[in-house]
Design an enzyme around this catalytic site. Sequence first.
Site, PDB file in Angstrom:
ATOM      1  CD  GLU A 122      16.238 -79.520 -40.197  1.00  0.00           C
ATOM      2  OE1 GLU A 122      16.211 -79.958 -41.377  1.00  0.00           O
ATOM      3  OE2 GLU A 122      15.513 -78.595 -39.799  1.00  0.00           O
ATOM      4  CG  ASP A 124      15.698 -77.815 -36.694  1.00  0.00           C
ATOM      5  OD1 ASP A 124      16.696 -77.819 -37.436  1.00  0.00           O
ATOM      6  OD2 ASP A 124      14.583 -78.214 -37.059  1.00  0.00           O
ATOM      7  CD  GLU A 126      13.359 -74.437 -36.810  1.00  0.00           C
ATOM      8  OE1 GLU A 126      13.373 -74.416 -38.039  1.00  0.00           O
ATOM      9  OE2 GLU A 126      12.504 -75.045 -36.132  1.00  0.00           O
TER      10      GLU A 126
END
Length: 301
Positions: A122, A124, A126
């Site tokens: 992953e 990210d 965010e």
Amino acid sequence: MPSLFCIPFMAPIFSLFLAVLMIYSSNAQGPPCPGYSPSSRVSSVAFDQGFRNLWGPQHHRVDQGSLTIWLDKSSGSGFKSLHPYQSGYFGAAMKLQPGYTAGVITSFYLSNNEDHPGNHDEIDIEFLGTTPDKPYTLQTNVYIRGSGDGNIIGREMKFHLWFDPTQDYHNYAILWTPSEIIFFVDDVPIRRYPRKNDATFPTRPMWVYGSIWDASSWATENGRYKADYNYQPFVGRYINFKVSGCTANGPASCRPPSASPSGSGNLSQQQVSAMNWVQRNYLVYDYCHDPKRDHTQTPEC
């Protein structure tokens, strides 16, 4: 938005003059001009050309190129790209909800968690919701073969921003190449994560996702402040989607876009200076400098 002084190509003497001016003005207004705009090299795509709703369809609306997703007590919403990618440039302009948003995550990220549950990769971007008296935190993160059993090894770097992300749309992007990952805000590189060995770098194909959801257990000051549905709905807005990459089944000769004007993939000196300015002034957490972390699990530090 990028500085009005940010002009990528200038005559040398004029460039030197403006460089001094930008250094002076950036102290009050924002980072020095990176001198190159990767986003301008990638065409925008309409949401339906590159993505589809994944969950929470009743909390998802597309209107004249703008995507709106929202969270209330009943559900959040998420979307997913139509194709998986092996590398590429992936971005969107986002505008965040003002006011009380504690516990709420608004995100744009790459993942293969559906293909490799319990053992996924992953990358990210965010936004961690906040209380009205404090700024949003932009969390960047990289997982390599992480699991969902609490043993995920995060590689978080968290930033505040030099602008209010609730007032206007700003461009956020991930460039993932075979040799590095670079996170951009309005074309300013804020973090570079190089490939030091295969064990600490994601190499398997990933999809592009975005979502808004309740992460009250950890999102805001380690869970101190929770989502308060008296303030619902919590809204995330996206426009100007950028997707330019090598699909998972594409030709081996495919190359992702370059991060820099040289085309070599290495950030220019001007881009590095802008990144250093951001990290010097707005970096609020770096996992490599956290004494509570077990750094035998993060050898890249």
